[in-house]
Design a protein around this motif. Structure first.
Motif, PDB file in Angstrom:
ATOM      1  N   GLY A 150       5.305  14.551   5.741  1.00 49.92           N
ATOM      2  CA  GLY A 150       4.264  14.237   5.033  1.00 49.92           C
ATOM      3  C   GLY A 150       3.654  13.133   4.902  1.00 49.92           C
ATOM      4  O   GLY A 150       4.300  12.063   4.759  1.00 49.92           O
ATOM      5  N   GLN A 151       2.519  12.809   5.444  1.00 43.32           N
ATOM      6  CA  GLN A 151       1.786  11.767   5.864  1.00 43.32           C
ATOM      7  C   GLN A 151       0.846  11.478   4.641  1.00 43.32           C
ATOM      8  O   GLN A 151       0.173  12.392   3.916  1.00 43.32           O
ATOM      9  CB  GLN A 151       0.871  11.788   7.148  1.00 43.32           C
ATOM     10  N   LEU A 152       0.452  10.283   4.324  1.00 43.97           N
ATOM     11  CA  LEU A 152      -0.428   9.922   3.059  1.00 43.97           C
ATOM     12  C   LEU A 152      -1.511   8.900   3.599  1.00 43.97           C
ATOM     13  O   LEU A 152      -1.369   8.458   4.897  1.00 43.97           O
ATOM     14  CB  LEU A 152       0.309   9.522   1.921  1.00 43.97           C
ATOM     15  N   SER A 153      -2.303   8.386   2.833  1.00 38.54           N
ATOM     16  CA  SER A 153      -3.513   7.269   3.473  1.00 38.54           C
ATOM     17  C   SER A 153      -2.899   6.006   3.189  1.00 38.54           C
ATOM     18  O   SER A 153      -3.678   5.238   2.510  1.00 38.54           O
ATOM     19  CB  SER A 153      -4.566   7.904   2.637  1.00 38.54           C
ATOM     20  N   HIS A 154      -2.027   5.716   4.074  1.00 40.20           N
ATOM     21  CA  HIS A 154      -1.878   4.220   3.845  1.00 40.20           C
ATOM     22  C   HIS A 154      -2.299   3.577   4.949  1.00 40.20           C
ATOM     23  O   HIS A 154      -2.564   4.008   6.037  1.00 40.20           O
ATOM     24  CB  HIS A 154      -0.186   3.855   3.564  1.00 40.20           C
ATOM     25  N   ASP A 155      -2.371   2.027   4.618  1.00 41.75           N
ATOM     26  CA  ASP A 155      -2.673   1.290   5.964  1.00 41.75           C
ATOM     27  C   ASP A 155      -1.450   0.712   6.690  1.00 41.75           C
ATOM     28  O   ASP A 155      -0.458   1.131   6.530  1.00 41.75           O
ATOM     29  CB  ASP A 155      -3.619   0.021   5.585  1.00 41.75           C
ATOM     30  N   SER A 156      -1.710  -0.117   7.882  1.00 42.51           N
ATOM     31  CA  SER A 156      -0.775  -0.543   8.433  1.00 42.51           C
ATOM     32  C   SER A 156       0.389  -1.190   7.819  1.00 42.51           C
ATOM     33  O   SER A 156       1.535  -1.615   7.900  1.00 42.51           O
ATOM     34  CB  SER A 156      -1.241  -1.267   9.755  1.00 42.51           C
ATOM     35  N   ASN A 157      -0.078  -1.907   6.592  1.00 41.56           N
ATOM     36  CA  ASN A 157       1.083  -2.714   5.730  1.00 41.56           C
ATOM     37  C   ASN A 157       1.568  -1.808   4.653  1.00 41.56           C
ATOM     38  O   ASN A 157       2.469  -2.278   3.813  1.00 41.56           O
ATOM     39  CB  ASN A 157       0.310  -3.674   4.846  1.00 41.56           C
ATOM     40  N   GLY A 158       1.365  -0.513   4.521  1.00 40.48           N
ATOM     41  CA  GLY A 158       1.898   0.514   3.704  1.00 40.48           C
ATOM     42  C   GLY A 158       1.220   0.555   2.500  1.00 40.48           C
ATOM     43  O   GLY A 158       1.888   1.031   1.398  1.00 40.48           O
ATOM     44  N   GLN A 159       0.038   0.038   2.391  1.00 44.63           N
ATOM     45  CA  GLN A 159      -0.574   0.031   1.214  1.00 44.63           C
ATOM     46  C   GLN A 159      -1.775   1.142   1.168  1.00 44.63           C
ATOM     47  O   GLN A 159      -2.274   1.431   2.091  1.00 44.63           O
ATOM     48  CB  GLN A 159      -1.587  -1.303   1.032  1.00 44.63           C
ATOM     49  N   LEU A 160      -1.608   1.814   0.032  1.00 44.76           N
ATOM     50  CA  LEU A 160      -2.382   3.090   0.090  1.00 44.76           C
ATOM     51  C   LEU A 160      -4.123   2.704   0.061  1.00 44.76           C
ATOM     52  O   LEU A 160      -4.595   2.115  -0.665  1.00 44.76           O
ATOM     53  CB  LEU A 160      -2.379   3.994  -1.508  1.00 44.76           C
ATOM     54  N   VAL A 161      -4.418   3.629   0.946  1.00 45.32           N
ATOM     55  CA  VAL A 161      -6.111   3.544   1.093  1.00 45.32           C
ATOM     56  C   VAL A 161      -6.826   4.358   0.068  1.00 45.32           C
ATOM     57  O   VAL A 161      -6.374   5.502   0.168  1.00 45.32           O
ATOM     58  CB  VAL A 161      -6.523   3.860   2.509  1.00 45.32           C
ATOM     59  N   ALA A 162      -7.848   3.985  -0.367  1.00 41.26           N
ATOM     60  CA  ALA A 162      -8.660   4.783  -1.512  1.00 41.26           C
ATOM     61  C   ALA A 162      -7.769   5.161  -2.698  1.00 41.26           C
ATOM     62  O   ALA A 162      -7.717   6.597  -3.024  1.00 41.26           O
ATOM     63  CB  ALA A 162      -9.294   6.026  -0.899  1.00 41.26           C
ATOM     64  N   PRO A 163      -6.821   4.650  -3.245  1.00 43.22           N
ATOM     65  CA  PRO A 163      -6.052   4.893  -4.421  1.00 43.22           C
ATOM     66  C   PRO A 163      -6.755   5.646  -5.555  1.00 43.22           C
ATOM     67  O   PRO A 163      -7.689   5.006  -5.874  1.00 43.22           O
ATOM     68  CB  PRO A 163      -5.055   3.798  -4.980  1.00 43.22           C
ATOM     69  N   ALA A 164      -6.384   6.645  -6.220  1.00 37.43           N
ATOM     70  CA  ALA A 164      -7.049   7.249  -7.371  1.00 37.43           C
ATOM     71  C   ALA A 164      -6.639   6.349  -8.657  1.00 37.43           C
ATOM     72  O   ALA A 164      -5.801   5.766  -8.696  1.00 37.43           O
ATOM     73  CB  ALA A 164      -6.438   8.623  -7.681  1.00 37.43           C
ATOM     74  N   ALA A 165      -7.996   6.449  -9.411  1.00 38.22           N
ATOM     75  CA  ALA A 165      -7.743   5.698 -10.533  1.00 38.22           C
ATOM     76  C   ALA A 165      -6.596   6.360 -11.472  1.00 38.22           C
ATOM     77  O   ALA A 165      -6.641   7.698 -11.483  1.00 38.22           O
ATOM     78  CB  ALA A 165      -8.989   5.607 -11.368  1.00 38.22           C
ATOM     79  N   LEU A 166      -5.960   5.913 -12.427  1.00 38.27           N
ATOM     80  CA  LEU A 166      -5.047   6.486 -13.137  1.00 38.27           C
ATOM     81  C   LEU A 166      -5.188   6.354 -14.606  1.00 38.27           C
ATOM     82  O   LEU A 166      -5.892   5.299 -15.086  1.00 38.27           O
ATOM     83  CB  LEU A 166      -3.716   5.760 -12.943  1.00 38.27           C
ATOM     84  N   ASP A 167      -4.898   7.508 -15.240  1.00 40.42           N
ATOM     85  CA  ASP A 167      -4.979   7.343 -16.557  1.00 40.42           C
ATOM     86  C   ASP A 167      -3.872   6.687 -17.305  1.00 40.42           C
ATOM     87  O   ASP A 167      -3.037   5.952 -16.770  1.00 40.42           O
ATOM     88  CB  ASP A 167      -5.014   8.732 -17.461  1.00 40.42           C
ATOM     89  N   GLU A 168      -3.976   6.429 -18.862  1.00 42.58           N
ATOM     90  CA  GLU A 168      -2.815   5.681 -19.576  1.00 42.58           C
ATOM     91  C   GLU A 168      -1.214   6.182 -19.319  1.00 42.58           C
ATOM     92  O   GLU A 168      -0.401   5.481 -19.399  1.00 42.58           O
ATOM     93  CB  GLU A 168      -3.096   5.823 -21.077  1.00 42.58           C
ATOM     94  N   ALA A 169      -1.476   7.587 -19.056  1.00 41.64           N
ATOM     95  CA  ALA A 169       0.058   8.096 -18.660  1.00 41.64           C
ATOM     96  C   ALA A 169       0.462   7.755 -17.071  1.00 41.64           C
ATOM     97  O   ALA A 169       1.517   8.194 -16.645  1.00 41.64           O
ATOM     98  CB  ALA A 169      -0.017   9.646 -18.966  1.00 41.64           C
ATOM     99  N   GLY A 170      -0.459   7.111 -16.296  1.00 39.65           N
ATOM    100  CA  GLY A 170      -0.062   6.848 -14.882  1.00 39.65           C
ATOM    101  C   GLY A 170      -0.482   8.056 -14.199  1.00 39.65           C
ATOM    102  O   GLY A 170       0.140   8.245 -12.819  1.00 39.65           O
TER     103      GLY A 170
END
Length: 154
Positions: A39-59
């Protein structure tokens, strides 16, 4: 080190991100002509998530508008991994998209998948499955796939 005579010869690929060691897995494994992509996700070469979703108070993600950008980056990561084995998205025969919001994923998938595969009708089996959570809270999508190097009939 002893080698089991029944063990498979495997080639592996890694990103070098911390969760590979923490969980203990390869990003992709080639056995013979088959390539299995974790399973792949949208990270860059440094492992940082690309276009992270905004989170609510519950995370939990409160906004799914980043689905398209995450999906696009995820397909780019898959293409990069496949390239390490001499393959492209043309070699993909099956994919599974795990998403937090099926409607948001459907809205983005047609456009993004067609662009990623370079055709109006990608030639792979595809599953889109809604899940309750993914590994990282701002992550909206994860894609796993299987690719085959040999050409049909050979």
């Amino acid at each position: 080190m002893t080698t089991n005579q029944n063990s498979l010869e495997k080639k592996t690929a890694y990103w070098g991100v911390p969760w590979e060691d923490a969980y203990g897995y390869a990003q992709a494994v080639q056995v013979g002509e088959d390539i299995y992509v974790s399973g792949q996700l949208s990270h860059d070469s440094n492992g940082q998530l690309v276009a992270p979703a905004a989170l609510d108070e519950a995370g939990k993600p409160r906004d799914f508008s980043m689905m398209e950008a995450q999906m696009r980056a995820t397909y780019e990561n898959i293409a990069t991994l496949l390239g390490k084995f001499g393959a492209t998205l043309d070699n993909v025969v099956e994919e599974t998209l795990y998403v937090l919001d099926v409607d948001a994923a459907f809205a983005a998938a047609g456009k993004v998948r067609k662009a990623a595969y370079g055709t109006e009708r990608p030639q792979c089996a595809s599953n889109l499955i809604g899940v309750s959570r993914l590994a990282m809270p701002p992550q909206l999508i994860e894609i796993a796939c299987k690719a085959v190097l040999r050409k049909p009939g050979t």
